[in-house]
Design a protein around this motif. Structure first.
Motif, PDB file in Angstrom:
ATOM      1  N   ALA A 124       1.008   1.576  -0.071  1.00 12.39           N
ATOM      2  CA  ALA A 124       1.001   1.460  -1.532  1.00 12.39           C
ATOM      3  C   ALA A 124       0.306   0.174  -1.972  1.00 12.39           C
ATOM      4  CB  ALA A 124       2.430   1.507  -2.070  1.00 12.39           C
ATOM      5  N   ALA A 125       0.539  -0.924  -1.232  1.00 16.25           N
ATOM      6  CA  ALA A 125      -0.113  -2.197  -1.564  1.00 16.25           C
ATOM      7  C   ALA A 125      -1.625  -2.089  -1.386  1.00 16.25           C
ATOM      8  CB  ALA A 125       0.462  -3.324  -0.705  1.00 16.25           C
ATOM      9  N   ALA A 126      -2.071  -1.400  -0.333  1.00 18.29           N
ATOM     10  CA  ALA A 126      -3.505  -1.215  -0.098  1.00 18.29           C
ATOM     11  C   ALA A 126      -4.119  -0.350  -1.187  1.00 18.29           C
ATOM     12  CB  ALA A 126      -3.748  -0.596   1.284  1.00 18.29           C
ATOM     13  N   GLU A 127      -3.383   0.681  -1.631  1.00 13.58           N
ATOM     14  CA  GLU A 127      -3.856   1.536  -2.744  1.00 13.58           C
ATOM     15  C   GLU A 127      -4.052   0.692  -3.997  1.00 13.58           C
ATOM     16  OE1 GLU A 127      -4.740   4.676  -3.199  1.00 13.58           O
ATOM     17  OE2 GLU A 127      -3.914   5.801  -1.507  1.00 13.58           O
ATOM     18  N   ALA A 128      -3.090  -0.196  -4.261  1.00 11.44           N
ATOM     19  CA  ALA A 128      -3.187  -1.057  -5.441  1.00 11.44           C
ATOM     20  C   ALA A 128      -4.389  -1.973  -5.357  1.00 11.44           C
ATOM     21  CB  ALA A 128      -1.899  -1.854  -5.606  1.00 11.44           C
ATOM     22  N   LEU A 129      -4.664  -2.510  -4.172  1.00  4.95           N
ATOM     23  CA  LEU A 129      -5.837  -3.372  -3.991  1.00  4.95           C
ATOM     24  C   LEU A 129      -7.133  -2.614  -4.262  1.00  4.95           C
ATOM     25  CD1 LEU A 129      -5.112  -5.431  -0.749  1.00  4.95           C
ATOM     26  CD2 LEU A 129      -5.554  -6.339  -3.020  1.00  4.95           C
ATOM     27  N   LEU A 130      -7.216  -1.407  -3.756  1.00  4.62           N
ATOM     28  CA  LEU A 130      -8.424  -0.602  -3.958  1.00  4.62           C
ATOM     29  C   LEU A 130      -8.593  -0.227  -5.433  1.00  4.62           C
ATOM     30  CD1 LEU A 130      -8.393   1.724  -0.828  1.00  4.62           C
ATOM     31  CD2 LEU A 130      -9.915  -0.188  -1.291  1.00  4.62           C
ATOM     32  N   GLN A 131      -7.485   0.085  -6.105  1.00  7.57           N
ATOM     33  CA  GLN A 131      -7.546   0.419  -7.531  1.00  7.57           C
ATOM     34  C   GLN A 131      -8.021  -0.783  -8.346  1.00  7.57           C
ATOM     35  OE1 GLN A 131      -7.129   3.254  -9.159  1.00  7.57           O
ATOM     36  NE2 GLN A 131      -6.660   4.438  -7.329  1.00  7.57           N
ATOM     37  N   ALA A 132      -7.520  -1.977  -7.996  1.00  9.47           N
ATOM     38  CA  ALA A 132      -7.896  -3.204  -8.710  1.00  9.47           C
ATOM     39  C   ALA A 132      -9.367  -3.547  -8.507  1.00  9.47           C
ATOM     40  CB  ALA A 132      -7.007  -4.357  -8.269  1.00  9.47           C
ATOM     41  N   ALA A 133      -9.912  -3.167  -7.348  1.00  8.38           N
ATOM     42  CA  ALA A 133     -11.303  -3.482  -7.034  1.00  8.38           C
ATOM     43  C   ALA A 133     -12.292  -2.558  -7.745  1.00  8.38           C
ATOM     44  CB  ALA A 133     -11.527  -3.412  -5.523  1.00  8.38           C
ATOM     45  N   ARG A 134     -11.820  -1.460  -8.307  1.00 16.92           N
ATOM     46  CA  ARG A 134     -12.719  -0.495  -8.959  1.00 16.92           C
ATOM     47  C   ARG A 134     -13.145  -0.957 -10.325  1.00 16.92           C
ATOM     48  NH1 ARG A 134      -9.843   5.138  -7.216  1.00 16.92           N
ATOM     49  NH2 ARG A 134     -10.413   4.981  -5.063  1.00 16.92           N
TER      50      ARG A 134
END
Length: 194
Positions: A184-194
């Motif tokens: 979930a933390a990795a998903e959040a990082l990827l979402q923030a990078a978009r």
């Protein structure tokens, strides 16, 4: 120098509750993320995994099972033997649960390995050593097989104690996704990078 690669996916994924290679991150399996970042850095790429190899057919990688499952070093040994048979001089390994493999992993490991007595190198970032991210000369297959057959508990750092350390600036590149919370933390990082 010819360097092959091996993604280590032999673990059982108990904390994740699923086969980590196939767990989805941003709609794609973790293995796909690792392949995208790692494959361009090596000549050939294999997957070290146990169980039914057919579950990985869509990724187009040859699956190397452990001769005797004894942790990540068994996968390293399978990769070293295959790399040697294919004429490579070294093997670089990465874990399947680290989808943010640095784009300069192999060059940095190669530079560090030049200073090591056995030509081995391990990644270090943020003051932490990441021993599964490593460069192994294929000549280490015999000593590693002997080490695994010796009866000692096979700890990667015990075998690779003389490896050089390759320093990396971003510790996040080596994050392991071991639990649903990590995912979930990795998903959040990827979402923030978009």
């Amino acid at each position: 120098m010819r360097i092959d690669g091996c993604v280590l996916a032999g673990g059982e994924g108990r904390r994740m509750g699923a086969d980590k290679a196939l767990v989805l991150l941003a709609g794609r399996p973790l293995l796909s993320h690792v392949i995208d970042r790692f494959a361009p850095q090596v000549d050939r790429l294999w997957l070290s995994a146990n169980g039914d190899a057919a579950r990985f057919a869509r990724f187009g990688l040859t699956v190397l099972p452990d001769a005797a499952p004894m942790g990540p070093l068994s996968g390293v040994l399978a990769g070293l033997r295959r790399a040697a048979a294919e004429g490579a001089t070294a093997l670089v390994t990465v874990p399947v649960d680290s989808p943010f493999v640095p784009g300069d992993l192999v060059p940095r490991l190669c530079l560090a390995a030049e200073t090591a007595p056995h030509g081995m190198a391990i990644a270090r970032a943020g003051g932490r050593v990441h021993p599964v991210f490593a460069l192994w000369p294929v000549a280490m297959a015999g000593p590693l097989a002997d080490f695994l057959a010796s009866g000692v508990k096979p700890r990667l750092m015990d075998f690779a104690a003389q490896a050089a350390l390759a320093d990396f600036p971003d510790d996040g590149s080596f994050d392991n996704l071991n639990t649903p919370e990590d995912l979930a933390a990795a998903e959040a990082l990827l979402q923030a990078a978009r």
